[in-house]
Design a protein around this motif. Structure first.
Motif, PDB file in Angstrom:
ATOM      1  N   SER A 302      21.600  45.908  29.542  1.00 36.06           N
ATOM      2  CA  SER A 302      21.183  45.530  30.893  1.00 36.06           C
ATOM      3  C   SER A 302      21.904  46.398  31.927  1.00 36.06           C
ATOM      4  O   SER A 302      21.325  46.749  32.955  1.00 36.06           O
ATOM      5  CB  SER A 302      21.453  44.044  31.135  1.00 36.06           C
ATOM      6  N   LYS A 303      23.146  46.767  31.633  1.00 35.46           N
ATOM      7  CA  LYS A 303      23.879  47.656  32.545  1.00 35.46           C
ATOM      8  C   LYS A 303      23.175  48.991  32.682  1.00 35.46           C
ATOM      9  O   LYS A 303      22.975  49.490  33.809  1.00 35.46           O
ATOM     10  CB  LYS A 303      25.309  47.873  32.039  1.00 35.46           C
ATOM     11  N   GLN A 304      22.767  49.576  31.570  1.00 36.74           N
ATOM     12  CA  GLN A 304      22.077  50.867  31.608  1.00 36.74           C
ATOM     13  C   GLN A 304      20.780  50.771  32.392  1.00 36.74           C
ATOM     14  O   GLN A 304      20.455  51.649  33.200  1.00 36.74           O
ATOM     15  CB  GLN A 304      21.784  51.354  30.182  1.00 36.74           C
ATOM     16  N   LEU A 305      20.038  49.690  32.170  1.00 36.69           N
ATOM     17  CA  LEU A 305      18.755  49.537  32.860  1.00 36.69           C
ATOM     18  C   LEU A 305      18.943  49.278  34.351  1.00 36.69           C
ATOM     19  O   LEU A 305      18.183  49.798  35.178  1.00 36.69           O
ATOM     20  CB  LEU A 305      17.953  48.413  32.209  1.00 36.69           C
ATOM     21  N   ILE A 306      19.941  48.489  34.713  1.00 33.35           N
ATOM     22  CA  ILE A 306      20.219  48.267  36.138  1.00 33.35           C
ATOM     23  C   ILE A 306      20.603  49.574  36.810  1.00 33.35           C
ATOM     24  O   ILE A 306      20.125  49.898  37.908  1.00 33.35           O
ATOM     25  CB  ILE A 306      21.328  47.207  36.316  1.00 33.35           C
ATOM     26  N   VAL A 341      19.229  38.818  33.000  1.00 34.53           N
ATOM     27  CA  VAL A 341      20.459  39.448  33.494  1.00 34.53           C
ATOM     28  C   VAL A 341      20.137  40.300  34.723  1.00 34.53           C
ATOM     29  O   VAL A 341      20.852  40.248  35.736  1.00 34.53           O
ATOM     30  CB  VAL A 341      21.116  40.311  32.400  1.00 34.53           C
ATOM     31  N   MET A 342      19.059  41.065  34.637  1.00 35.12           N
ATOM     32  CA  MET A 342      18.678  41.915  35.765  1.00 35.12           C
ATOM     33  C   MET A 342      18.287  41.076  36.980  1.00 35.12           C
ATOM     34  O   MET A 342      18.592  41.423  38.120  1.00 35.12           O
ATOM     35  CB  MET A 342      17.534  42.843  35.356  1.00 35.12           C
ATOM     36  N   GLY A 343      17.630  39.956  36.715  1.00 38.38           N
ATOM     37  CA  GLY A 343      17.243  39.066  37.806  1.00 38.38           C
ATOM     38  C   GLY A 343      18.446  38.473  38.523  1.00 38.38           C
ATOM     39  O   GLY A 343      18.457  38.365  39.755  1.00 38.38           O
ATOM     40  N   ARG A 344      19.466  38.090  37.762  1.00 40.11           N
ATOM     41  CA  ARG A 344      20.676  37.547  38.381  1.00 40.11           C
ATOM     42  C   ARG A 344      21.378  38.616  39.220  1.00 40.11           C
ATOM     43  O   ARG A 344      21.902  38.322  40.303  1.00 40.11           O
ATOM     44  CB  ARG A 344      21.611  36.980  37.310  1.00 40.11           C
ATOM     45  N   TRP A 345      21.385  39.839  38.718  1.00 43.82           N
ATOM     46  CA  TRP A 345      22.009  40.934  39.470  1.00 43.82           C
ATOM     47  C   TRP A 345      21.257  41.171  40.781  1.00 43.82           C
ATOM     48  O   TRP A 345      21.877  41.314  41.847  1.00 43.82           O
ATOM     49  CB  TRP A 345      22.031  42.209  38.621  1.00 43.82           C
ATOM     50  N   LEU A 346      19.937  41.181  40.707  1.00 41.59           N
ATOM     51  CA  LEU A 346      19.134  41.422  41.914  1.00 41.59           C
ATOM     52  C   LEU A 346      19.249  40.276  42.917  1.00 41.59           C
ATOM     53  O   LEU A 346      19.171  40.491  44.124  1.00 41.59           O
ATOM     54  CB  LEU A 346      17.661  41.643  41.532  1.00 41.59           C
TER      55      LEU A 346
END
Length: 438
Positions: A302-306, A341-346
């Motif tokens: 998820s880090k790489q994709l973010i 995970v990406m949704g929480r980051w956004l």
């Protein structure tokens, strides 16, 4: 030799393809372009009867399995009888998309195998007529997208390994298919335009058409002017993009880059050096496959994709992230976990992504910049030292703060620009964001 082949392909396309030369985007199209650039994040969905074979036991084989395994049409046509996605829940799909912070979905309406994932009337080679499921998944998904406020785009393959009139053959889907060595190319284009008419008239207002496959026959007369005119006449607001890997043709409304950031060519087929003024989009996979593949566990973190999404935004491009749903209609749990995970980051940092345009500093190894009004967001993705030197800005700086806690960032002018102080204790493991008010 490879570069020469791509040059020849580009010249052939330029000579043989007449696009919508007098195209002037409608007001609703221009409005949708702005919306598209604000949206920044979407879900790509590769789903078809090829999912039944789950990659055939080979990593990297999925939606291309008919070509890669050289399966004749007579045998491949048996697959729809095994495709029965009774667990498909469009409300669940769209809810996942919303929780992930995505604003739109682009789904395969017809891939290279020629099988339509909707109720096509011009051909019975479709999900309604050929599968035990017997329902139009695109219609169900569109209805749910409308309910939950998500735009839906349709991927459409111009390449077709099944249709007899796709002749002369291109670089793929040749003799193994069992098709006769004859056909009427113009009849195939008529067929394609009829299917596009179905997609543009039976599903309400859509976001646009995402084309793929022109690269299979670069010397063909694709009748783009007619096709693009048809789309813009039926839905003036619909955006057209084509994954042909070269500079956009007149009539196209956004430019896409497959598995590469704009201007990069790590994959070997994004040969154009042209980055147009049109809205931009980068598409990427979560593992190494577009369609469902049981053996492909090479998942990106998820880090790489973010961080890829952040760099895409730094180029002014959207990030279209792919999933290949399983044959039962469910999205892989591994993919859902990543999206959450990406949704929480956004949810926490979306201010620095949504509604932004590319920043004044081009993305590089350390990170990227985005901009919204008088705020420049500096995204520090990879920095070992505690100082970052950036080029001088052409506007006076009012203040610089850390996004996370609002504390001030110490900075000073240098010969090359500005030196920012970023102590280790202020660094974020994924993206240390600084806000520069100008």
């Amino acid at each position: 030799m490879k570069n020469l082949n791509y040059l020849i392909m580009f010249l052939l396309l330029a000579m043989n393809t007449v696009a919508q030369t007098d195209y002037s985007p409608a007001p609703e199209n221009l409005k949708n372009r702005e919306w598209f650039q604000d949206a920044k994040f979407g879900l790509f969905v590769h789903w078809g009867v090829y999912a039944v074979m789950a990659g055939g036991g080979d990593q990297g084989v999925a939606e291309w399995i008919m070509n890669q395994k050289q399966i004749p049409i007579e045998q491949y046509e048996k697959l729809p009888a095994f495709f029965n996605p009774t667990s498909f829940d469009p409300a669940e799909w769209v809810a996942i998309v919303k929780k992930a912070g995505m604003q739109y979905i682009t789904i395969t309406s017809k891939h290279h195998d020629g099988f339509a994932m909707y109720d096509s009337k011009v051909s019975d080679y479709n999900i309604v007529d050929q599968t035990p499921y017997g329902k139009d998944v695109l219609k169900q998904l569109k209805d749910e997208c409308d309910k939950q406020g998500i735009k839906l785009f349709f991927y459409y393959s111009q390449l077709d390994w099944h249709h007899p009139d796709y002749f002369p053959r291109g670089r793929t889907g040749k003799d193994f298919t069992g098709r006769p060595q004859s056909g009427d190319w113009n009849k195939y284009i008529d067929y394609m335009n009829t299917q596009l008419t179905e997609l543009l008239t039976n599903y309400g207002e859509i976001g646009g058409i995402w084309f793929d496959g022109m690269w299979d026959k670069p010397d063909a007369e694709w009748r783009l002017e007619e096709t693009y005119q048809l789309i813009h006449d039926l839905q003036p607001g619909a955006m057209i993009g084509s994954n042909h890997h070269i500079a956009p043709f007149p009539g196209e409304d956004f430019q896409m880059f497959e598995r590469d950031l704009p201007g990069e060519n790590t994959m070997g087929f994004n040969k154009t050096e042209t980055i147009s003024d049109l809205p931009l989009e980068m598409c990427e996979t979560m593992n190494g496959s577009w369609g469902f593949n049981l053996k492909d566990n090479n998942y990106k973190s998820s880090k790489q994709l973010i961080q890829t999404m952040v760099k895409a935004a730094g180029h002014g491009a959207n990030f279209l992230l792919n999933t290949g749903p399983m044959p039962n209609g469910k999205i892989q749990p591994e993919n859902v976990d990543t999206l959450m995970v990406m949704g929480r980051w956004l949810k926490q940092y979306g201010e620095a992504i949504y509604g932004t345009r590319k920043g004044p500093i081009r993305p590089s190894e350390w990170g990227a910049t985005t901009q919204k009004g008088n705020i420049i967001y500096v995204h520090v993705l990879d920095l070992e030292q505690e100082q970052l030197e950036i080029p001088a800005l052409d506007r006076k700086i009012k203040k610089i703060t850390f996004f996370d806690d609002g504390s001030k960032v110490k900075f000073k002018k240098s010969e090359k620009g500005i030196v920012l102080e970023i102590p280790s204790e202020k660094k974020n493991t994924i993206d240390t964001i600084l806000k520069i008010e100008i």
